[in-house]
Design an enzyme around this catalytic site. Structure first.
Site, PDB file in Angstrom:
ATOM      1  CE  LYS A  68      -2.473   0.245   3.620  1.00  0.00           C
ATOM      2  NZ  LYS A  68      -2.282  -0.947   4.369  1.00  0.00           N
ATOM      3  CE  LYS A  91       4.185  -5.092   7.242  1.00  0.00           C
ATOM      4  NZ  LYS A  91       3.179  -4.098   7.533  1.00  0.00           N
ATOM      5  CG  PHE A 101       4.046  -9.005  -5.737  1.00  0.00           C
ATOM      6  CD1 PHE A 101       3.140  -7.966  -5.565  1.00  0.00           C
ATOM      7  CD2 PHE A 101       4.849  -9.364  -4.663  1.00  0.00           C
ATOM      8  CE1 PHE A 101       3.036  -7.300  -4.357  1.00  0.00           C
ATOM      9  CE2 PHE A 101       4.754  -8.694  -3.449  1.00  0.00           C
ATOM     10  CZ  PHE A 101       3.853  -7.658  -3.293  1.00  0.00           C
ATOM     11  NE  ARG A 122       0.057   3.982   8.738  1.00  0.00           N
ATOM     12  CZ  ARG A 122      -0.211   2.682   8.805  1.00  0.00           C
ATOM     13  NH1 ARG A 122      -0.465   2.117   9.967  1.00  0.00           N
ATOM     14  NH2 ARG A 122      -0.216   1.944   7.723  1.00  0.00           N
ATOM     15  CB  ALA A 144      -4.183   0.032  11.478  1.00  0.00           C
ATOM     16  CD1 TRP A 148       9.225  -3.322  -4.106  1.00  0.00           C
ATOM     17  CD2 TRP A 148      10.716  -3.739  -5.721  1.00  0.00           C
ATOM     18  NE1 TRP A 148      10.391  -3.691  -3.499  1.00  0.00           N
ATOM     19  CE2 TRP A 148      11.326  -3.961  -4.453  1.00  0.00           C
ATOM     20  CE3 TRP A 148      11.482  -3.931  -6.878  1.00  0.00           C
ATOM     21  CZ2 TRP A 148      12.659  -4.376  -4.325  1.00  0.00           C
ATOM     22  CZ3 TRP A 148      12.804  -4.330  -6.752  1.00  0.00           C
ATOM     23  CH2 TRP A 148      13.384  -4.558  -5.483  1.00  0.00           C
ATOM     24  CG  PHE A 168      -4.183  -3.447   9.344  1.00  0.00           C
ATOM     25  CD1 PHE A 168      -2.935  -4.021   9.124  1.00  0.00           C
ATOM     26  CD2 PHE A 168      -4.577  -3.232  10.655  1.00  0.00           C
ATOM     27  CE1 PHE A 168      -2.109  -4.384  10.184  1.00  0.00           C
ATOM     28  CE2 PHE A 168      -3.758  -3.593  11.722  1.00  0.00           C
ATOM     29  CZ  PHE A 168      -2.522  -4.157  11.477  1.00  0.00           C
ATOM     30  CB  THR A 225       5.150   0.059  -2.608  1.00  0.00           C
ATOM     31  OG1 THR A 225       5.747  -0.512  -1.449  1.00  0.00           O
ATOM     32  CG2 THR A 225       6.143   0.047  -3.736  1.00  0.00           C
TER      33      THR A 225
END
Lengths: 557, 557
Positions: B72, B106, B383, B95, B274, B411, B302, B74
């Site tokens: 999200k 993560k 992806f 954020r 969140a 990406w 999220f 990205t």
């Protein structure tokens, strides 16, 4: 009446670029934090060491203090401002303040009155985040210890023998002793732990003793965190924590540049405790200042028995530094305190008490001159409650002792109030004196402790508890025999009893326990109970701190 | 292969002054933190609100994620860079990342690949110290609670009913449940406590919902910290902590300006959880961006059920904001996950699973369009493991549904990979739509919770535990009936069961408990067990993080 914050805010800081220019620091090695604060790239120190000779280094220390402190930082700042006024290229190297006391009782550590480092508010609150980084590195290591145990404990860490504690930059007595890891199976393994205030973290001592990034990493790796079930030490390296900690500390290791109210440059960097650690700003900051300025003024925590001893025996040996002169700060109040006057009556004139209390000053003076071979100037720091007769008494006694002394009034007058002191100090510097110490690193640990107790404190002998003796033997077995010792005792007395004021004779010291700071590289010798996590008073300073209607901070000091 | 850190470091950041200039921010309101980061004075926001109309606001949200996340941030960054490439004056509001995950599993929250915010390393490590300030304010309040009890407990705080916990920005499961105050009498009063990660602190939610310094202070004062022995609430104000906390947060409340790899300005400010909080960056940052740029791209934590719901129902109502368009991020991987494929087989082509999993996307889409009345564009985030057949399947299904969609490859390509998305988004914006919500603040609390569960999640009904019902009644009695609700549930499912993937029907929600965040101004509704303090994995990311021989960080991502 003006308070420190108002005075600090009444002066417009010079742009930090201009402060850097005074020392000849090029802009490309500066990292600005706002307009009044900058960090300096670490690589610049190496370049300086290769290209510039160090200037003169002046250590400011004090007699044993009263609980209110004797204004060592204020005198340091005033002295540096006075040297600047005399046209000398001068720089300060000071500790950065901990947040804990700000909300508690004592106030910050940026000086006071017209002898302050600014921006006072930023420095006292978050500054450049160094202490947060220390806290984070410390607590990552702790999380990795508990995480290792939780995930199978391959290293066989003895949960009853974990020596490295969590930390927080807060006065919070409720965190001194905790049980963590309670709850469900997935919430970790229960054990006893506790939090120290971040200034007491070994990571802080490591940061301040590291000569560069590589040395920092070596020191972090070799921190002893626990013992395994066979009694063998477990190091931070064994947990793979050293790399991440060095990344966390990557910015914190760069010294911070600020200024005094009179625009003298100040490196303010690192702030370890002066009892369980060595109590001086970082080696990196002192060296950078020393290679940039003709005169560098630095200070060491508490009285000369703790502060100067550790500065000279631990920091100077680690950094290959040696001061050219020492300023010993004394106050009429503290002399009266040592003369037997209770602290609530120090405002009343008492010549007899001054006479009696001067014994404390004399012992510090003799140690600094004779044991360490250093030229000393006494700075008599003026308080408004001092009477002329009291001041005259001190100065005439010092004159009779053949000691150089100067009255200074830095709180009210800034550098102007320390011109006489500055002249006395510059006149006292003859040649670079060669280092002299009360003990050699090669001596056995017990002998090193005894040397400090007898030669610096004036003790008759030292008694060691059974556990202290056992642990000293263990550390010597483990290869730590050559480490210096870092004595943790009360700052109020030469002895380990805060009530033995003046210059006690014939006393014995009790070594209750010893602990190993293998990252910092010293053995901590615990004489009496040492507070590693302060508490807040009944009415914390925090309740008076707020933003006013203009969004300005009030009540900070 | 290039990792995120290498890519981030391969681009030279533009001076932050230049980034500010793009938005027309004058230099005198900037506070530099190094050369690539600045804070902006808060007073500037007031001026902007008086003089400039807000631009278009685009919310980026997502379908229910897989544990690896759907990119999200990205996509948000890629979209903003694409809008910049189209010549639009664009800004992001995001954020700031928590330190905990950096050392855990993560990774950071600065995007990835060629769609990143920089300086990535600084942002992920300490940034401008905002989270430290939140931690410090939180823990000062806690220290003052325990200190009050220790010094006589005048407020008669019930030590068995203290609701405000300590916090730390670290994944440390051993601190979830502790007993503090052990030791001697002078070490405080023993009680059960625990640490949340700092992002879960109510102080973080307060910071992000505050409209200005005064509002911040009001919110801090009204935080409920405990109940007294009569069951009456005790507020931060009662302890006199609000002023000091507002001073601690004085810098943290100022939004941070950074840039993307393509030099699009980014306000990165605040990072609340969140689940137990509202999961969006600060209102101050969003408003500042929105008044400076023609297009502001922001995101919410999220999936849309948690993130967009709270953004729209809590943040937008508090801030008087409303988005002009919504981007719903989906991935082939997540659709297959919702189609029943286990997470270790998501790399294998499976058209049937894609078809099945699209039900999740459809429900989010319908809610955003029908309940909230917003134009939505689906961003299919590419992806490398996606097959063409899978991508075609998603796009053709969306076309059949009459939904605008764009494949994006941010990406690998940065803004270049989101040009089609940017065009679809700008085309989707018609007029400022008027806000529409699933519930009114005036409805009873149970009705508000039920409205979200049925209208946003698709639940059939909501069951409330006895304790939840009692506490809801108590909060309504205490005058909190008009607060919005903030539902804490799993992010993996519309339901409160992470295994119910896709678009579950006919399920019931179980409300286990409710808690009050009276400072933030919402009632937290706990559905299932919510982790407020993560743990480290067996091999934490920290063990791979270090400085290389050049002093550069490696292993960060």
């Amino acid at each position: 009446m003006n308070n420190d914050l108002k005075i600090a805010n009444s002066v417009t800081a010079e742009p930090i670029l201009k402060i850097a220019q005074k020392l000849g620091i090029p802009e490309n090695v500066l990292i600005p934090y706002g307009k009044d604060i900058a960090k300096v790239q670490l690589s610049y120190l190496k370049k300086l060491e290769e290209t510039r000779q160090p200037g003169r280094l002046i250590l400011v220390t004090a007699i044993n203090p009263t609980p209110a402190g004797e204004g060592k930082t204020t005198v340091s700042i005033g002295l540096a401002d006075a040297l600047s006024r005399r046209g000398q290229k001068t720089c300060l190297a000071l500790r950065e303040p901990s947040l804990g006391p700000v909300f508690g009782i004592k106030g910050g550590a940026t000086g006071g009155g017209y002898a302050q480092a600014i921006p006072m508010e930023d420095i006292n609150l978050h500054f450049t985040g160094d202490i947060y980084a220390v806290t984070t590195a410390n607590n990552l290591l702790c999380a990795m210890i508990d995480n290792h145990i939780y995930h199978g404990n391959e290293l066989r860490i003895d949960v009853k023998n974990i020596t490295f504690k969590r930390c927080m930059d807060m006065n919070d007595r409720a965190l001194r002793n905790i049980i963590c890891g309670l709850g469900e199976r997935t919430d970790g393994v229960p054990r006893q732990d506790g939090f120290d205030i971040s200034a007491a973290s070994e990571i802080m001592a490591v940061l301040c003793l590291a000569s560069d990034s590589d040395d920092l990493r070596r020191r972090l790796d070799r921190i002893t965190v626990a013992y395994n079930l066979d009694g063998q030490p477990v190091f931070a390296k064994d947990l793979g924590a050293g790399g991440a900690m060095s990344v966390i500390l990557k910015e914190a290791i760069k010294p911070n540049l600020v200024q005094t109210l009179e625009h003298t440059p100040v490196f303010m960097h690192g702030g370890p405790f002066a009892n369980i650690a060595h109590g001086c700003n970082s080696i990196i900051a002192t060296k950078m200042a020393n290679h940039l300025a003709d005169y560098t003024v630095t200070e060491a925590g508490f009285g000369a028995d703790l502060g100067a001893e550790k500065f000279l025996d631990i920091k100077c040996r680690a950094a290959d530094l040696w001061p050219d002169a020492v300023v010993l700060v004394a106050t009429v109040r503290a002399l009266k305190y040592h003369g037997g006057i209770p602290k609530d009556q120090l405002n009343v004139e008492n010549i007899e008490a001054v006479k009696k209390g001067i014994s404390n000053l004399r012992r510090h003076l003799n140690t600094l001159k004779n044991t360490y071979g250093l030229p000393v100037v006494v700075a008599l720091n003026h308080f408004t409650t001092d009477t002329q007769a009291e001041l005259d008494e001190v100065l005439s006694q010092l004159e009779a002792m053949g000691t150089k002394a100067a009255l200074c009034d830095v709180w009210a007058k800034g550098g102007e109030g320390a011109l006489e002191l500055a002249d006395a100090v510059t006149a006292s510097i003859l040649n670079h004196s060669s280092p002299s110490h009360p003990y050699d690193y090669a001596e056995p640990i017990i002998q090193k402790i005894t040397a400090i107790a007898t030669r610096v404190y004036g003790a008759e002998r030292v008694d060691f508890s059974k556990v202290a003796k056992q642990k000293i033997a263990m550390y010597e077995d483990q290869g730590y025999a050559n480490l210096p010792v870092c004595i943790a005792k009360t700052q109020y007395s030469f002895s380990d009893d805060p009530k033995k004021l003046g210059a006690p004779e014939g006393f014995k010291m009790d070594v209750r326990d010893v602990t190993l700071s293998s990252g910092a590289g010293f053995i901590v010798v615990l004489c009496g109970t040492i507070m590693r996590m302060p508490g807040l008073p009944k009415k914390p300073a925090a309740v008076n701190i707020t933003l006013d209607e203009n969004g300005d901070t009030v009540g900070l000091f």
